[in-house]
Write a protein that holds these residues in place. Sequence first.
Motif, PDB file in Angstrom:
ATOM      1  N   ILE A 114      41.443  36.826  39.651  1.00  0.00           N
ATOM      2  CA  ILE A 114      42.646  37.638  39.939  1.00  0.00           C
ATOM      3  C   ILE A 114      42.273  38.813  40.844  1.00  0.00           C
ATOM      4  O   ILE A 114      42.969  39.134  41.810  1.00  0.00           O
ATOM      5  N   LEU A 115      41.143  39.446  40.545  1.00  0.00           N
ATOM      6  CA  LEU A 115      40.714  40.599  41.357  1.00  0.00           C
ATOM      7  C   LEU A 115      40.432  40.185  42.798  1.00  0.00           C
ATOM      8  O   LEU A 115      40.795  40.884  43.747  1.00  0.00           O
ATOM      9  N   LYS A 116      39.787  39.003  42.950  1.00  0.00           N
ATOM     10  CA  LYS A 116      39.498  38.517  44.305  1.00  0.00           C
ATOM     11  C   LYS A 116      40.813  38.274  45.048  1.00  0.00           C
ATOM     12  O   LYS A 116      40.977  38.639  46.215  1.00  0.00           O
ATOM     13  N   GLY A 117      41.757  37.642  44.370  1.00  0.00           N
ATOM     14  CA  GLY A 117      43.057  37.346  44.988  1.00  0.00           C
ATOM     15  C   GLY A 117      43.778  38.619  45.397  1.00  0.00           C
ATOM     16  O   GLY A 117      44.317  38.716  46.502  1.00  0.00           O
ATOM     17  N   LEU A 118      43.762  39.607  44.522  1.00  0.00           N
ATOM     18  CA  LEU A 118      44.419  40.880  44.848  1.00  0.00           C
ATOM     19  C   LEU A 118      43.714  41.583  46.004  1.00  0.00           C
ATOM     20  O   LEU A 118      44.344  42.267  46.816  1.00  0.00           O
ATOM     21  N   GLY A 119      42.383  41.385  46.061  1.00  0.00           N
ATOM     22  CA  GLY A 119      41.618  41.973  47.176  1.00  0.00           C
ATOM     23  C   GLY A 119      42.094  41.415  48.516  1.00  0.00           C
ATOM     24  O   GLY A 119      42.255  42.152  49.495  1.00  0.00           O
TER      25      GLY A 119
END
Length: 163
Positions: free
Chosen positions: A6-11
């Motif tokens: 999720i963090l990668k996607g939001l990045g």
Amino acid sequence: MYGEGILKGLGVTLSYLFKKPVTVQYPEEKAPHYPRFRGYEFVWYEDRCTGCASCAKYCPLGTIKIVTNPELQPNVGNKYGLEIFDIDTGRCMFCGLCVEACPYDALFMGSGFERATYTRRSMMVHIDELRLADKQPSAFARPHLHGVEFGERTSLTSPEAGR
Ligand code: SF4
Ligand code: SF4
């Protein structure tokens, strides 16, 4: 780690916040297209066309119709007079084989894409439309045309047209 995806996607989403938008306000603005783009049109140079019909013979879909008339022959032995040169863009798959087959560099893919219409009948491009059309040839099959500005010109020199 839990939530890493999720963090990668939001990045990725966040990174786009700081990039320049790529949206253009068509039709007022037009996105630039690649010079070898094959548009929804053809560019035909009648002065270079001999009426040999190689383009029509090479077309796998029988999309091009050519009728020559000996009485219209401007230079006997040089070229045929053309009565009909029609391209049915409703059947065309824009493969470009006709353009590659033309031995006299008279037929090019065009760069335009705004011939959308509501009827199949109006997808037929007749000889008079080809004669009068803006001539903005695509560099498809002729990469040396990259960056060449054609402006109002209705003909090409042999080095310009040649492969
Ligand atoms: S682009 Fe292909 S399908 Fe269309 S007229 Fe030429 S040869 Fe035929
Ligand atoms: S192959 Fe070229 S010269 Fe021959 S009829 Fe077609 S456009 Fe004209």
